[in-house]
Design an enzyme around this catalytic site. Structure first.
Site, PDB file in Angstrom:
ATOM      1  N   GLN A 185       7.653   6.686   0.928  1.00  0.00           N
ATOM      2  CA  GLN A 185       7.341   7.963   0.285  1.00  0.00           C
ATOM      3  C   GLN A 185       8.328   9.065   0.644  1.00  0.00           C
ATOM      4  O   GLN A 185       8.516  10.009  -0.116  1.00  0.00           O
ATOM      5  CB  GLN A 185       5.915   8.403   0.653  1.00  0.00           C
ATOM      6  N   SER A 205      11.674   1.846  -1.307  1.00  0.00           N
ATOM      7  CA  SER A 205      11.294   1.257  -2.594  1.00  0.00           C
ATOM      8  C   SER A 205      11.983   1.968  -3.740  1.00  0.00           C
ATOM      9  O   SER A 205      12.150   3.192  -3.721  1.00  0.00           O
ATOM     10  CB  SER A 205       9.774   1.341  -2.770  1.00  0.00           C
ATOM     11  N   HIS A 207      10.996   2.087  -7.160  1.00  0.00           N
ATOM     12  CA  HIS A 207      10.219   2.740  -8.215  1.00  0.00           C
ATOM     13  C   HIS A 207       9.555   4.037  -7.764  1.00  0.00           C
ATOM     14  O   HIS A 207       9.025   4.781  -8.587  1.00  0.00           O
ATOM     15  CB  HIS A 207       9.183   1.776  -8.812  1.00  0.00           C
ATOM     16  N   THR A 244      18.013 -15.580  -5.256  1.00  0.00           N
ATOM     17  CA  THR A 244      19.040 -14.862  -6.017  1.00  0.00           C
ATOM     18  C   THR A 244      18.680 -13.389  -6.151  1.00  0.00           C
ATOM     19  O   THR A 244      17.559 -13.040  -6.539  1.00  0.00           O
ATOM     20  CB  THR A 244      19.192 -15.482  -7.420  1.00  0.00           C
ATOM     21  N   CYS A 330      -8.650   0.821  -5.040  1.00  0.00           N
ATOM     22  CA  CYS A 330      -8.452  -0.585  -4.728  1.00  0.00           C
ATOM     23  C   CYS A 330      -7.992  -1.318  -5.979  1.00  0.00           C
ATOM     24  O   CYS A 330      -7.913  -0.744  -7.062  1.00  0.00           O
ATOM     25  CB  CYS A 330      -9.744  -1.199  -4.187  1.00  0.00           C
TER      26      CYS A 330
END
Length: 388
Positions: A185, A205, A207, A244, A330
């Protein structure tokens, strides 16, 4: 979404919209065939894309390009790091216990490859910050033959609260243990320096910063010190992660990483968040903004009003074409009480009403105004009636 009405997207901490420049990089990479492990020209082109990306990602966290390991996402990066066995100068280095903060992402709380009985929780204070003195006490009471992996996130995804990483880093290093940081974040939203933090590994990350989904990275700290691979069977990523590489995804990730270092963009987003919170408190004085009095990410607001259900509020926001999230959701899609807020000592009834608003690169003041209009209507409709 209602026909002919524009969606107001304010859920960047879940996933940011793909940046146009990242999409172009994806498309260009997809046009070229080639496996980065092949020695022909197409393979070398793929390899060049990946190596260029390592430099851009290392710049994002002030690291070493050679220490960037590409993964399928931050969850894989976290599970890779949370290993009872690391390699130090090629020799096994055994970790007997795992200590994680009470507010971690589920991929960390689950303990990675550690046995449940060897996983322990570090408490947080009422603002959601790790209690370093308690971590020190827990570490000092261990036996001399115990070596621990400590995992503390950089910034919480629900509240945006920043953690005392440098304090933790100094403590862990002084006592001879290992330190992993989930920086998902924080990276791209605030300055991150793996060197200043002093951690042995750090996960990020794509995205979350406007890159494509399905790609992340584990970035190692100084020296020849790394967890044993989670995925084996091939020599990719210098034998540190088999399979890969996702060349196109990595290309898009790199572009998003480079763009997210823009300080003007960060300042603009932070200004919008502050404006939103000021208006929110005027419209709803009874709203509780979690972590408001401590350092937070400039894009995140988590608030609740006693007596208002987050689940019902989110449905109404969605009907108003405003995308926000609850404090916790969740996989079934049902809203529950946030484990983060409960760890902070927030009552379960208030925690069940937590709404998270997270801004990002494409957020405008019009988006904020639409959110405030929607919230005003929702609050008037849902606010508890006064008795007596």
């Amino acid at each position: 979404m209602t026909a002919n009405r524009e969606l107001t997207y304010l859920d960047y901490n879940a996933s940011a919209p793909l940046r146009e420049e990242s999409l172009l990089a994806l498309q260009e990479a997809y046009k070229a065939a080639g496996n980065a492990s092949s020695i022909h020209s197409s393979g070398r082109r793929a390899r060049a894309i990946i190596e260029d990306a390592r430099h851009k990602l290392s710049d994002l966290v002030d690291g070493n390009p050679a220490n960037v390991i590409f993964t399928s996402g931050a969850s894989e990066a976290n599970v890779t790091a949370l290993s009872p066995t690391w390699l130090k100068n090629g020799e096994p280095f055994i970790l007997t216990q795992l200590f994680v903060s009470a507010i971690e992402h589920p991929s960390v709380i689950a303990g990675g490859r550690f046995a449940t009985q060897n996983t322990h929780v570090i408490p947080v204070d009422d603002k959601g910050r790790v209690i370093v003195a308690e971590l020190k006490r827990l570490l000092e009471q261990l036996g001399e033959d115990e070596t621990v992996l400590v995992s503390v996130m950089a910034a919480n995804s629900e509240t945006g609260v920043l953690q005392p990483l440098q304090e933790v880093g100094v403590l862990v290093e002084d006592l001879g243990h290992v330190f992993h940081v989930d920086a998902v974040q924080m990276a791209g939203k605030a300055p991150v320096s793996i060197e200043m933090i002093g951690c042995n590994s750090l996960s990020i990350s794509s995205h979350k910063i406007g890159g494509p989904q399905g790609v992340g990275a584990l970035i190692l700290g100084k020296g020849d010190f790394r967890p044993v691979p989670l995925l084996t069977g091939g020599g990719q990523e210098s034998w540190r992660r088999a399979g890969t590489e996702n060349t196109a995804g990595i290309a898009g990730f790199a572009v998003a990483a480079a763009q997210s270092t823009n300080s003007e963009e960060r300042a603009r987003i932070s200004g919008l968040r502050d404006y939103m919170e000021e208006r929110l408190k005027v419209l709803t004085p009874e709203a509780v903004i979690f972590g408001q009095d401590v350092l937070r990410l400039g894009n995140t607001t988590c608030f609740a009003v006693e007596g208002i259900s987050a689940e019902t509020a989110l449905i109404n926001f969605d009907l108003s074409d405003v995308a926000v999230s609850s404090g916790s959701a969740c996989s079934s899609g049902k809203v529950g009480a946030s484990h983060v807020l409960l760890a902070m000592g927030i009552s379960e009834t208030l925690a069940r009403g937590a709404i998270r608003v997270s801004l990002g690169w494409a957020t405008t003041k019009i988006d904020i105004e639409r959110f405030l209009i929607a919230w005003t209507k929702i609050f008037k409709r849902m606010k508890p009636t006064q008795k007596g």
